[in-house]
Enzyme design. Sequence first.
Site, PDB file in Angstrom:
ATOM      1  N   ASN A 208      43.511  34.073  41.551  1.00 49.24           N
ATOM      2  CA  ASN A 208      43.029  34.340  40.193  1.00 49.24           C
ATOM      3  C   ASN A 208      43.389  35.739  39.707  1.00 49.24           C
ATOM      4  O   ASN A 208      44.186  35.896  38.793  1.00 49.24           O
ATOM      5  CB  ASN A 208      41.517  34.150  40.101  1.00 49.24           C
ATOM      6  CG  ASN A 208      41.118  32.833  39.488  1.00 49.24           C
ATOM      7  OD1 ASN A 208      41.962  31.988  39.216  1.00 49.24           O
ATOM      8  ND2 ASN A 208      39.827  32.654  39.257  1.00 49.24           N
TER       9      ASN A 208
ATOM     10  N   ASP B 264      35.388  26.139  41.976  1.00 52.38           N
ATOM     11  CA  ASP B 264      36.616  26.927  41.978  1.00 52.38           C
ATOM     12  C   ASP B 264      36.570  28.045  43.011  1.00 52.38           C
ATOM     13  O   ASP B 264      37.582  28.372  43.638  1.00 52.38           O
ATOM     14  CB  ASP B 264      36.852  27.527  40.587  1.00 52.38           C
ATOM     15  CG  ASP B 264      37.288  26.491  39.564  1.00 52.38           C
ATOM     16  OD1 ASP B 264      37.631  25.363  39.971  1.00 52.38           O
ATOM     17  OD2 ASP B 264      37.295  26.805  38.364  1.00 52.38           O
TER      18      ASP B 264
END
Length: 291
Positions: free
Chosen positions: A148, A74
């Site tokens: 994020n 990620d």
Amino acid sequence: MVHTNKVFVHPNPTRANAVKALPEVLDFLLSEGFHVYMDIMYAQSLGKEYKVISYASAEECMSAADFVLVLGGDGTILHIASSAASHGKPVLGINFGTLGFLTELDISDLEMLKQIEEDRHKLDRRLLLDVRVVDQSGATTFTATALNDAAILKGDVSKTVKLAVFVNDKRVMGFAGDGAVVCTPTGSTGYSLSAGGPILEPSSTCIAVTPVCPHSLAIKSFVVSADRVIEIRPPVQDNTVQLSVDGYQIHKLTPGESVIIRQSGQTVSLIRLRGVGFYERINEKLSSERL
């Protein structure tokens, strides 16, 4: 949708398993007729065997390709998300990390890449945050884009830090603690979740603000509409305060600086091939402890 087969292959050079798997990925792509672009830094190490690959700067590869194939975890996608968004290129991840919330495939799933050539895939559009640091005069001292989160944290781990949180210039809370995390729906399953924040569906248009270890029983996480502007104002204090954007862009705040966070005008799209739903992915990734 992606209608052609020009792919920018972006491996994480710090992950040995991704680098080791690179020839297998390239062989498959080339055998299937994909036009492969790679950063010029790989030209010498890959050698004459892969002379059909187009080598250029990362920026030129991003511009020329139809989509980005990331080999990593990620974090690798977080690093490239802003560039992909600005070029309007969707991203597909092959997981060589740990959790892999954002990545779609494992190395054993290479055959599924054929679905892109056949237009049998979906684009999962994700909200981004514009993060800006301003000084007391209102001048911008730092900017970044987050897929994020933006975390405002204490510099000295042995002391709490004081923060005041404003939404559209209205004070919402003030507290002492370890910091605060402002996250997108994508980032809600990351740092914010571990700090007690809510899980948000990726398609939702909202932003969560999660205090980290607040020294108060009354201070809780809250969610606002994505059109709100969030500002974190640290008062002058003994402890230092630092900003972390997506875990890798760090800025140490000087006294008087504030962090302003709002929805970006850009989005980034993740290519989905497996048809796995969000809650299935949550159960798969978080059902057991992973060390």
